[in-house]
Design an enzyme around this catalytic site. Structure first.
Site, short mmCIF file in Angstrom:
data_model
loop_
_atom_site.label_atom_id
_atom_site.label_comp_id
_atom_site.label_asym_id
_atom_site.label_seq_id
_atom_site.Cartn_x
_atom_site.Cartn_y
_atom_site.Cartn_z
N ASP A 157 46.48 90.99 73.40
CA ASP A 157 46.84 91.80 72.23
C ASP A 157 46.26 93.21 72.42
OD1 ASP A 157 47.86 91.92 69.32
OD2 ASP A 157 45.82 92.69 69.15
N GLU A 205 45.43 96.97 70.60
CA GLU A 205 45.42 97.92 69.48
C GLU A 205 45.75 99.26 70.11
OE1 GLU A 205 45.12 96.58 66.49
OE2 GLU A 205 44.73 94.68 67.50
N HIS A 247 43.79 92.34 63.25
CA HIS A 247 43.95 93.73 63.70
C HIS A 247 42.80 94.21 64.57
CE1 HIS A 247 47.27 93.57 61.03
NE2 HIS A 247 46.54 93.58 59.94
N ASP A 262 42.86 88.81 67.41
CA ASP A 262 44.30 88.52 67.34
C ASP A 262 44.75 87.70 68.55
OD1 ASP A 262 44.38 89.87 64.97
OD2 ASP A 262 45.76 91.45 65.64
#
Length: 204
Positions: free
Chosen positions: A11, A13, A151, A156
DNA sequence: TGCCAGGCCCTCTTTAGGGCCTT
């Protein structure tokens, strides 16, 4: 050790939605699943070389102050490329994370061999009665233990990994099979490639 | 200040449009 029989759940960000519009990764989180178990993890912030917006600071909790002393994207992504090796890859809404993985690895000229699959697309077929197919909703829907700290990249990826194991368990229950038929996984994952389907059919 | 993308899927579809997801 990365290999074609392990699955790396990842994942990102990022500073925004599109690397084609100049957005960069600011954090990568990932876990490795082998034989139905999480065996390893990877997490790092990375400095994108630009300030992130207040929206992203608020959305992720990753501030410009936090990123100030983080290593640059290229350094982190080189380490991450070694982590994923030849493993197959999974993400929730994989088209998003694949775009950023491709863009960041292209910048440092590091190819990867794994095939992507998407827990969002499979969950839409397997959990058709879920209220929606956002990661947080599906974690609740599957009664996966959660602290609600979504988040952030590692969290995540951990939740996506647990969701994936829940998806596999649901398929096994539905079809009353200890191993998931190869052709079924190909259909659910919409992939004609054999590698990912072989991996997904691992017994519990 | 405000906005930006893209792939999948459904349907009041296929000569298209819009919702869902991701940050």
């Amino acid at each position: 050790m990365a290999n074609a029989d392990s699955l790396v759940v990842l994942d990102f960000e990022t500073t925004g939605l599109s690397p084609d519009q100049g957005d960069r990764a600011i954090e990568i989180g990932a876990v490795r699943i082998e034989n139905g178990r999480v065996t390893e993890h990877f997490q790092s912030l990375m400095n994108p070389g630009r300030r992130v917006s207040p929206f992203i600071e608020n959305y992720t909790g990753i501030s410009n102050e936090l990123l100030k002393d983080a290593p640059p994207c290229g350094e982190v992504m080189a380490e991450f490329a070694d982590f994923i090796g030849t493993s197959n890859l999974l993400a929730h809404n994989a088209s998003f994370d694949k775009r950023f993985l491709d863009a960041e690895l292209q910048r440092i000229n590091k190819p990867y061999a794994g095939e992507f699959t998407c827990s969002l697309l499979v969950s839409r077929r397997v959990f058709q009665s879920a209220p929606n197919h956002r990661l947080g909703t599906l974690v609740d829907y599957c009664n996966i233990e959660s602290t609600g700290d979504f988040h952030r990249a590692l969290y995540d990826s951990q939740m996506t990994a647990q969701l994936w194991l829940a998806i596999l368990a649901s398929i096994r229950t539905t079809y009353q099979r200890s191993e998931i038929p190869f052709a079924l996984m190909q259909k659910l994952c919409k992939t004609p490639k054999p590698g990912i389907a072989r991996l997904l059919a691992v017994p519990s």
